[in-house]
Design an enzyme around this catalytic site. Structure first.
Site, PDB file in Angstrom:
ATOM      1  N   ASP A  31       9.525 -29.689  35.853  1.00 18.22           N
ATOM      2  CA  ASP A  31      10.190 -31.205  35.813  1.00 18.22           C
ATOM      3  C   ASP A  31      10.299 -31.653  37.152  1.00 18.22           C
ATOM      4  O   ASP A  31      10.704 -31.041  37.902  1.00 18.22           O
ATOM      5  CB  ASP A  31      11.144 -31.505  35.009  1.00 18.22           C
ATOM      6  CG  ASP A  31      12.407 -30.677  35.024  1.00 18.22           C
ATOM      7  OD1 ASP A  31      12.401 -29.275  35.497  1.00 18.22           O
ATOM      8  OD2 ASP A  31      13.607 -31.009  34.900  1.00 18.22           O
ATOM      9  N   GLU A  72      14.436 -28.623  33.639  1.00 14.16           N
ATOM     10  CA  GLU A  72      15.654 -27.975  34.172  1.00 14.16           C
ATOM     11  C   GLU A  72      16.691 -28.802  34.833  1.00 14.16           C
ATOM     12  O   GLU A  72      17.816 -28.533  34.699  1.00 14.16           O
ATOM     13  CB  GLU A  72      15.050 -27.134  35.190  1.00 14.16           C
ATOM     14  CG  GLU A  72      16.124 -26.174  35.779  1.00 14.16           C
ATOM     15  CD  GLU A  72      17.171 -26.608  36.769  1.00 14.16           C
ATOM     16  OE1 GLU A  72      18.456 -26.480  37.053  1.00 14.16           O
ATOM     17  OE2 GLU A  72      16.469 -27.591  37.522  1.00 14.16           O
TER      18      GLU A  72
END
Length: 389
Positions: A77, A135
């Site tokens: 991400d 995350e």
């Protein structure tokens, strides 16, 4: 490790990292990144599953020799930041950029997947590939990947983080706690609004909130052992809308970082108690929303020793002991399930102007660090499998 093969994979690693850097996706929204990863792994003939949901990828490479299963993880991400770099691979998505190196992590693990896909006849056991979403934001993507079967049959897990505070050519980790737990809290102070010229007719929530900011500093300085690393930060205070009006409400937001669960519990209790009593002292009342985030990341001591030994075998890389650091990582959830080690791989380089910290709009990495990180992941996996063959 076949060094020539790994170097052969470097151009594709760089190309894939730059592609992902141009096309970042926020946490829990990594659909195109997932499709990109799946396409490459399918071409390599990797056995795939999606875990839980439609983002994230779990892959398995089965060796032709018997042995253990080693898991390797990459996060995918990006962050809600505007990319301010001037380079051909700058983000093409307004307000979104890879400002933490996750694009590099994904490209690294894809290269590792290609490496082991070409080495099946020599592979003693299996390699589990975990391409994880989200995350950067709680509750994170690790838990959903675990629930989706990412660790089924896994004996050990390794993860890396490209880290610009460390110069390229160095990697660092620590036995036991390496990264802090992270919690967030949101405090509402409720007073009584009124005219700025008649404060005696009101209850000023901003004054109570300001006093609370100062009081909360005593949580660490007077309630916690000075040798126990803890951070309590108030990152935001908001109250009022006009210069001549007393605000009825004031909102504070902050974060807590520490390494011990006992300390974590003490801090929460102190914040809730201080908030209640400080608000009351000013004639206001309060509420606290406390969100428990990632636990402390705790490395296995034997796997840390493996890191120190294998780092010496990776060309142009040295391994060293890291101090504990306060950023948090949901890789901690994997380490609660199986032993493993999380490693910081140096990606900073002053000579190349790569000096900006993580989560900065001009963040970048020295791409040579990806070769070090891939080599380290491969060596760690091979070392474990050889030892347990």
């Amino acid at each position: 490790m076949e060094e020539e093969l790994l170097r052969e994979l470097l151009p594709a690693m760089v190309e894939r990292r730059r592609h992902l850097h141009r096309h970042p996706e926020l946490s829990f929204m990594e659909k195109e990144t997932t499709a990109f990863v799946r396409h490459i792994l399918e071409e390599l003939g990797v056995e795939l599953s999606s875990g839980k949901g439609d983002i994230g990828v779990i892959g398995t490479i089965r060796g032709e020799l018997p042995g253990k299963t080693v898991a390797l993880r990459a996060d995918m991400d990006a962050l809600p930041l505007q990319d301010e770099k001037s380079c051909e691979y700058a983000s093409q998505v307004p307000g979104v950029m890879h400002a933490c190196g996750h694009d590099g992590h994904t490209a690294i693990l894809l290269a590792v997947a290609e490496y082991f896909s070409r080495q099946k006849e020599k592979l003693q056991g299996n390699i589990r590939l975990i391409f994880q979403p989200a995350e950067e934001v709680c509750p994170g993507g690790a838990v959903s990947m675990i629930e989706g079967g990412a660790l089924e049959g896994v004996n050990v897990i390794y993860g890396i983080h490209l880290w610009t505070p460390i110069p390229v050519g160095t990697a660092a980790s620590a036995p036991g706690p390496l990264m802090a737990s992270t919690d967030e809290f949101f405090i509402e102070v409720h007073g009584k609004g009124g005219h700025g010229g008649m404060p005696h007719m009101a209850v000023d929530s901003v004054v109570a909130g300001a006093a609370l900011v100062l009081q909360l500093q005593s949580v660490v300085s007077r309630s916690i052992d000075p040798l126990d690393p803890v951070v309590v930060t108030i990152g935001s205070i908001q109250g009022g809308t006009a210069q001549n009006a007393i605000a009825e409400r004031c909102r504070l937001a902050g974060t807590v970082r520490c390494f011990r669960e006992e300390t974590r519990s003490i801090i929460r209790g102190k914040i809730e108690t201080l908030t209640e009593h400080t608000a009351q002292a000013y004639g206001a009342y309060s509420s606290v929303e406390y969100m428990t985030g990632y636990p402390s990341l705790i490395n296995d001591e034997n796997e840390f020793k493996r890191f120190l030994l294998t780092a010496m075998e990776v060309p142009n890389l040295k391994g060293e002991l890291s101090a504990q650091i306060m950023p948090a990582e949901d890789f901690a959830y994997y380490l609660q399930e199986v032993p493993g080690c999380f490693i910081l791989v140096g990606a900073g380089n002053e000579d190349k102007g790569i000096v900006y910290p993580h989560h900065h709009p001009k963040f970048d990495i020295d791409e040579d660090a990806m070769l070090h990180a891939a080599g380290l992941m491969i060596k760690m996996a091979e070392s474990y499998q050889l030892e347990h063959a």
